[in-house]
Design an enzyme around this catalytic site. Structure first.
Site, PDB file in Angstrom:
ATOM      1  N   ASP A  77      22.703 -53.115 -72.849  1.00  5.32           N
ATOM      2  CA  ASP A  77      23.168 -52.296 -73.822  1.00  5.32           C
ATOM      3  C   ASP A  77      24.339 -53.298 -74.460  1.00  5.32           C
ATOM      4  O   ASP A  77      24.704 -54.229 -73.944  1.00  5.32           O
ATOM      5  CB  ASP A  77      23.797 -51.016 -73.396  1.00  5.32           C
ATOM      6  CG  ASP A  77      24.603 -50.357 -74.573  1.00  5.32           C
ATOM      7  OD1 ASP A  77      23.667 -50.263 -75.517  1.00  5.32           O
ATOM      8  OD2 ASP A  77      25.468 -49.790 -74.362  1.00  5.32           O
ATOM      9  N   SER A  78      24.788 -52.977 -75.728  1.00  2.00           N
ATOM     10  CA  SER A  78      25.859 -53.729 -76.299  1.00  2.00           C
ATOM     11  C   SER A  78      27.081 -53.698 -75.552  1.00  2.00           C
ATOM     12  O   SER A  78      27.812 -54.558 -75.510  1.00  2.00           O
ATOM     13  CB  SER A  78      25.912 -53.047 -77.701  1.00  2.00           C
ATOM     14  OG  SER A  78      26.314 -51.711 -77.749  1.00  2.00           O
TER      15      SER A  78
ATOM     16  N   CYS B  38      19.710 -49.071 -75.507  1.00  2.00           N
ATOM     17  CA  CYS B  38      20.707 -49.355 -76.623  1.00  2.00           C
ATOM     18  C   CYS B  38      19.634 -48.957 -77.910  1.00  2.00           C
ATOM     19  O   CYS B  38      18.706 -49.700 -78.236  1.00  2.00           O
ATOM     20  CB  CYS B  38      21.185 -50.694 -76.782  1.00  2.00           C
ATOM     21  SG  CYS B  38      22.268 -50.899 -78.153  1.00  2.00           S
ATOM     22  N   ASN B  39      19.855 -47.747 -78.512  1.00  2.00           N
ATOM     23  CA  ASN B  39      19.135 -47.343 -79.855  1.00  2.00           C
ATOM     24  C   ASN B  39      19.264 -48.484 -80.798  1.00  2.00           C
ATOM     25  O   ASN B  39      18.160 -48.757 -81.410  1.00  2.00           O
ATOM     26  CB  ASN B  39      19.627 -46.107 -80.486  1.00  2.00           C
ATOM     27  CG  ASN B  39      19.208 -44.882 -79.408  1.00  2.00           C
ATOM     28  OD1 ASN B  39      18.338 -44.146 -79.498  1.00  2.00           O
ATOM     29  ND2 ASN B  39      20.106 -44.712 -78.349  1.00  2.00           N
TER      30      ASN B  39
ATOM     31  N   CYS C 233      22.337 -42.463 -79.869  1.00  2.00           N
ATOM     32  CA  CYS C 233      23.178 -43.673 -79.346  1.00  2.00           C
ATOM     33  C   CYS C 233      23.419 -43.429 -78.031  1.00  2.00           C
ATOM     34  O   CYS C 233      24.080 -42.274 -77.535  1.00  2.00           O
ATOM     35  CB  CYS C 233      24.481 -43.830 -80.255  1.00  2.00           C
ATOM     36  SG  CYS C 233      25.656 -45.031 -79.585  1.00  2.00           S
ATOM     37  N   THR C 234      23.347 -44.478 -77.047  1.00  2.00           N
ATOM     38  CA  THR C 234      23.409 -44.120 -75.553  1.00  2.00           C
ATOM     39  C   THR C 234      24.917 -43.952 -75.040  1.00  2.00           C
ATOM     40  O   THR C 234      25.087 -43.658 -74.053  1.00  2.00           O
ATOM     41  CB  THR C 234      22.767 -45.247 -74.945  1.00  2.00           C
ATOM     42  OG1 THR C 234      23.503 -46.473 -75.363  1.00  2.00           O
ATOM     43  CG2 THR C 234      21.394 -45.395 -74.961  1.00  2.00           C
TER      44      THR C 234
HETATM   45  N1  DGL Z   1      24.956 -47.738 -77.463  1.00  2.00           N
HETATM   46  C1  DGL Z   1      24.235 -48.320 -78.560  1.00  2.00           C
HETATM   47  C2  DGL Z   1      22.982 -47.439 -79.245  1.00  2.00           C
HETATM   48  O1  DGL Z   1      22.355 -46.702 -78.528  1.00  2.00           O
HETATM   49  C3  DGL Z   1      24.953 -49.333 -79.426  1.00  2.00           C
HETATM   50  C4  DGL Z   1      26.080 -48.864 -80.033  1.00  2.00           C
HETATM   51  C5  DGL Z   1      26.825 -50.123 -80.871  1.00  2.00           C
HETATM   52  O2  DGL Z   1      26.758 -51.018 -79.983  1.00  2.00           O
HETATM   53  O3  DGL Z   1      27.103 -49.899 -81.791  1.00  2.00           O
HETATM   54  O4  DGL Z   1      22.962 -47.378 -80.466  1.00  2.00           O
END
Ligand code: DGL
Length: 276
Positions: A6-7, A69-70, A199-200
């Site tokens: 994930d980010s 991470c979406n 968003c996770t």
């Molecule tokens: N948690 C991530 C997602 O599911 C990324 C959010 C981000 O880094 O902006 O999109």
């Protein structure tokens, strides 16, 4: 080991569900905290960061990596699968978190790409809260429309929530942001039948979405849906099944002490990161 990327720390919501559903698997989680959040990055940056993250996990022994991470899955997954993976890591696999959600929302398995327009379904309006990049990619909408045109997705970009969570902003400002986004969506669309947190990071603050939307609105749970889907995948692809001792290692591209700022959202066993 199965890699989870994930980010930042949002993918820990997915990891927690994976650990519950697959207690004997070993996992390695990489949070790209040095570059988080991804939600306002360019597509090129997201592809590059995601590629580097997957590469790190695969070089450390993962043959299967879940993009938890979406944003990374919506923007980078297809490009990496089509242009990079086979040359860089032959025989290895990357899976995203959008496919299981689209299957759960539509009730149509991924292998069926045709619409079910001939079947009688009640029209449904499903809100999706996500980063700006995930909304702009239109990836959820495209896949849902192919399979279930009776569903209207109501996308709502929610900038600021990930930054607030990663920055340890505390509950009140996050709750305020969520209430504002739900209010705006309700002003645009009178009827919302269900909602998806795309968003996770958002399951970490799920209770505020629940409270703002009202208890009568079903909130699809991405961690559970992804965990069920991976369980089935491993049954069908035993070559990626790495059942061992059920250990998990958390690594970060950022500073391990900053990641600890998220402790109020996370259980104890998901807090100790090692810097790479
Ligand atoms: N948690 C991530 C997602 O599911 C990324 C959010 C981000 O880094 O902006 O999109």
């Amino acid at each position: 080991m199965i890699g989870v990327f994930d980010s930042g720390s949002g993918g820990l919501t997915i990891l927690e569900a994976l650990q519950k559903h697959l207690p004997s698997q070993d996992f390695m989680y990489l949070g790209d905290h040095a570059n988080a959040p991804y939600g306002h990055r360019s597509n090129e940056q997201i592809v590059e960061f995601t590629k580097n993250g997957v590469d790190i996990l695969m070089k450390r022994g993962c043959s299967l990596v879940i993009l938890a991470c979406n944003t990374a899955a919506a923007v980078a997954l297809r490009t990496l699968q089509q242009t990079w993976l086979e040359n860089a890591h032959p025989g290895k696999r990357i899976l995203g978190v959008l496919v299981p959600m689209v299957e759960a929302i539509t009730g149509v398995p991924w292998s069926e790409t045709s619409s079910n327009a001939n079947k009688k379904y009640t029209p449904q309006n499903i809100a999706i809260f996500a980063t700006r990049k995930t909304v702009e990619s239109n990836a959820y909408n495209e896949e849902v429309q192919k399979r279930a045109p009776h569903i209207t997705l109501l996308p709502k970009a929610c900038p600021g929530i990930v930054d607030a969570i990663e920055g340890g902003a505390g509950n009140l400002p996050i709750q305020g942001l969520i209430e504002g986004y739900v209010r705006e969506l309700r002003a645009e669309h009178k009827k919302i039948d269900a909602a998806l947190l795309g968003c996770t990071h958002f399951p970490l603050v799920r209770k505020y979405f629940h409270a703002a939307l009202g208890q009568e609105i079903e909130l699809f749970s991405q961690p559970t849906v992804v965990a069920q889907s991976l369980t089935e995948y491993l049954r069908d692809h035993p070559e990626y099944n790495t059942e061992e001792s059920g250990k998990t290692k958390l690594i970060t591209t950022g500073s391990a002490s900053n990641v600890a700022a998220l402790s109020s959202f996370l259980p104890d066993h998901l807090q100790t990161f090692t810097e790479i």
